[in-house]
Scaffold this motif. Structure first.
Motif, PDB file in Angstrom:
ATOM      1  N   GLY A  54      16.605 139.452 143.523  1.00  0.00           N
ATOM      2  CA  GLY A  54      17.464 140.132 142.567  1.00  0.00           C
ATOM      3  C   GLY A  54      16.618 140.750 141.473  1.00  0.00           C
ATOM      4  O   GLY A  54      15.434 140.445 141.322  1.00  0.00           O
ATOM      5  N   GLY A  55      17.231 141.613 140.735  1.00  0.00           N
ATOM      6  CA  GLY A  55      16.555 142.348 139.675  1.00  0.00           C
ATOM      7  C   GLY A  55      17.399 143.571 139.400  1.00  0.00           C
ATOM      8  O   GLY A  55      18.581 143.454 139.079  1.00  0.00           O
ATOM      9  N   GLU A  56      16.831 144.728 139.595  1.00  0.00           N
ATOM     10  CA  GLU A  56      17.579 145.970 139.367  1.00  0.00           C
ATOM     11  C   GLU A  56      17.319 146.891 140.565  1.00  0.00           C
ATOM     12  O   GLU A  56      16.210 147.378 140.755  1.00  0.00           O
ATOM     13  CB  GLU A  56      17.119 146.576 138.037  1.00  0.00           C
ATOM     14  N   SER A  57      18.377 147.096 141.347  1.00  0.00           N
ATOM     15  CA  SER A  57      18.199 147.832 142.600  1.00  0.00           C
ATOM     16  C   SER A  57      17.701 149.258 142.361  1.00  0.00           C
ATOM     17  O   SER A  57      16.908 149.788 143.141  1.00  0.00           O
ATOM     18  CB  SER A  57      19.504 147.851 143.398  1.00  0.00           C
ATOM     19  N   CYS A  87      21.429 139.318 145.345  1.00  0.00           N
ATOM     20  CA  CYS A  87      21.887 140.149 144.231  1.00  0.00           C
ATOM     21  C   CYS A  87      21.454 141.606 144.444  1.00  0.00           C
ATOM     22  O   CYS A  87      21.969 142.264 145.332  1.00  0.00           O
ATOM     23  CB  CYS A  87      21.431 139.539 142.909  1.00  0.00           C
ATOM     24  N   ALA A  88      20.473 142.112 143.685  1.00  0.00           N
ATOM     25  CA  ALA A  88      20.019 143.476 143.950  1.00  0.00           C
ATOM     26  C   ALA A  88      19.542 143.616 145.398  1.00  0.00           C
ATOM     27  O   ALA A  88      19.704 144.673 146.021  1.00  0.00           O
ATOM     28  CB  ALA A  88      18.893 143.854 142.991  1.00  0.00           C
ATOM     29  N   ILE A  91      22.331 144.492 147.574  1.00  0.00           N
ATOM     30  CA  ILE A  91      22.666 145.928 147.443  1.00  0.00           C
ATOM     31  C   ILE A  91      21.746 146.752 148.341  1.00  0.00           C
ATOM     32  O   ILE A  91      22.180 147.685 149.028  1.00  0.00           O
ATOM     33  CB  ILE A  91      22.536 146.373 145.964  1.00  0.00           C
ATOM     34  N   ARG A 118      28.187 147.680 142.850  1.00  0.00           N
ATOM     35  CA  ARG A 118      27.245 147.118 141.859  1.00  0.00           C
ATOM     36  C   ARG A 118      27.968 146.695 140.585  1.00  0.00           C
ATOM     37  O   ARG A 118      28.957 147.307 140.190  1.00  0.00           O
ATOM     38  CB  ARG A 118      26.183 148.158 141.496  1.00  0.00           C
ATOM     39  N   ASN A 119      27.446 145.673 139.939  1.00  0.00           N
ATOM     40  CA  ASN A 119      27.909 145.233 138.609  1.00  0.00           C
ATOM     41  C   ASN A 119      29.411 144.986 138.547  1.00  0.00           C
ATOM     42  O   ASN A 119      30.025 145.127 137.492  1.00  0.00           O
ATOM     43  CB  ASN A 119      27.523 146.271 137.542  1.00  0.00           C
ATOM     44  N   ILE A 149      24.553 137.101 137.991  1.00  0.00           N
ATOM     45  CA  ILE A 149      24.064 137.911 136.869  1.00  0.00           C
ATOM     46  C   ILE A 149      24.253 139.388 137.231  1.00  0.00           C
ATOM     47  O   ILE A 149      23.573 139.898 138.126  1.00  0.00           O
ATOM     48  CB  ILE A 149      22.569 137.639 136.596  1.00  0.00           C
ATOM     49  N   ARG A 150      25.155 140.045 136.561  1.00  0.00           N
ATOM     50  CA  ARG A 150      25.480 141.455 136.880  1.00  0.00           C
ATOM     51  C   ARG A 150      25.517 141.626 138.408  1.00  0.00           C
ATOM     52  O   ARG A 150      24.924 142.534 138.984  1.00  0.00           O
ATOM     53  CB  ARG A 150      24.468 142.419 136.240  1.00  0.00           C
ATOM     54  N   HIS A 186      22.121 134.254 142.533  1.00  0.00           N
ATOM     55  CA  HIS A 186      20.673 133.985 142.444  1.00  0.00           C
ATOM     56  C   HIS A 186      20.375 132.541 142.853  1.00  0.00           C
ATOM     57  O   HIS A 186      20.300 131.671 141.987  1.00  0.00           O
ATOM     58  CB  HIS A 186      20.195 134.194 141.009  1.00  0.00           C
TER      59      HIS A 186
HETATM   60  N1  LIG Z   1      20.890 140.206 139.101  1.00  0.00           N
HETATM   61  C1  LIG Z   1      20.823 141.285 139.814  1.00  0.00           C
HETATM   62  O1  LIG Z   1      20.080 141.409 140.806  1.00  0.00           O
HETATM   63  C2  LIG Z   1      21.692 142.382 139.335  1.00  0.00           C
HETATM   64  C3  LIG Z   1      21.765 143.571 140.258  1.00  0.00           C
HETATM   65  C4  LIG Z   1      21.890 144.830 139.448  1.00  0.00           C
HETATM   66  N2  LIG Z   1      23.134 144.870 138.751  1.00  0.00           N
HETATM   67  C5  LIG Z   1      21.721 146.037 140.365  1.00  0.00           C
HETATM   68  O2  LIG Z   1      22.580 146.819 140.475  1.00  0.00           O
HETATM   69  O3  LIG Z   1      20.708 146.176 140.974  1.00  0.00           O
END
Ligand SMILES: NC(=O)CC[C@H](N)C(=O)O
Length: 205
Positions: A54-57, A87-88, A91, A118-119, A149-150, A186
């Motif tokens: 996870g992180g930010e895709s 998570c990301a 996605i 997403r989110n 988380i998001r 996560h």
């Molecule tokens: N914790 C996460 O990996 C968040 C995913 C993030 N919101 C995204 O769109 O990539």
């Protein structure tokens, strides 16, 4: 902190473009795997499995583009590499992203026949933790603590090959399709590594 020792067991990569890399490496090592941090396509060679953290895709997609990292992961996936997206990472594994504008023009790994948004659980402030019963990870009476988380929501499952392993708020949040595993949450952020153990087992089967 990561050690690659092929004699130690299955070799699992952690894609280290951005996001929760060290936590996954620790969870995998605690689950009996040797770990390789993967930043370049050639580092995918010889792996039994790959975790996409996870992180930010959108950030990952931008960092991956110049070295064609997701194309390379896709090729390895098509050749049988087990992949666990959280998570990301979910996605990036999804065949379809409902609100894909921010990812438009960027490659993803794909392969998991689901539609994600997403989110969809809200912003960082709406992050939450819940106890989840997860199928197949053992100890059915002990739910897994899941940190969202998001997080992306799985809006739709498009193939009968996708098994739902866990649901939260009436939606699937952990799924498996063949050698692909994905979770909205996560699993690396708690010390309960049963989902990582499940993946290590999947990668070596
Ligand atoms: N914790 C996460 O990996 C968040 C995913 C993030 N919101 C995204 O769109 O990539």
């Amino acid at each position: 902190m990561t050690v690659e020792d092929v004699s130690a067991g299955p070799l699992i990569g952690v894609l280290a473009l951005q996001g929760a890399v060290a936590e996954h490496a620790a969870a995998l090592q605690a689950s009996g795997a040797a770990v390789r941090i993967v930043r370049r396509p050639e580092e995918l060679d010889g792996l039994d499995g790959l975790v996409v953290p996870g992180g930010e895709s959108t950030a990952m997609a931008r960092i991956a583009a110049p070295v064609k990292m997701f194309e390379a992961v896709r090729e390895h996936r098509e050749a049988g590499l087990a992949v666990f997206g959280t998570c990301a990472g979910l996605i990036l594994l999804a065949e379809s992203v409902a609100d894909a504008q921010a990812l438009e023009g960027f490659e993803r790994i794909r392969g998991l026949d689901v539609v994600v948004r997403r989110n969809a659980y809200g912003s960082q402030l709406n992050s939450f933790t819940t106890k989840l019963p997860v199928q197949g990870i053992g100890e059915p009476d002990r739910p897994l603590e899941a940190v969202f988380i998001r997080a992306p929501v799985i809006e739709e499952i498009r193939s009968a090959d996708v098994d739902v392993l866990a649901e939260a708020q009436g939606r699937p949040v952990a799924v498996r399709q063949g050698r692909l595993l994905a979770a909205s949450f996560h699993p690396e952020l708690t010390s309960d590594y049963r989902l990582h153990q499940y993946f290590v087992g999947l990668a070596t089967s």
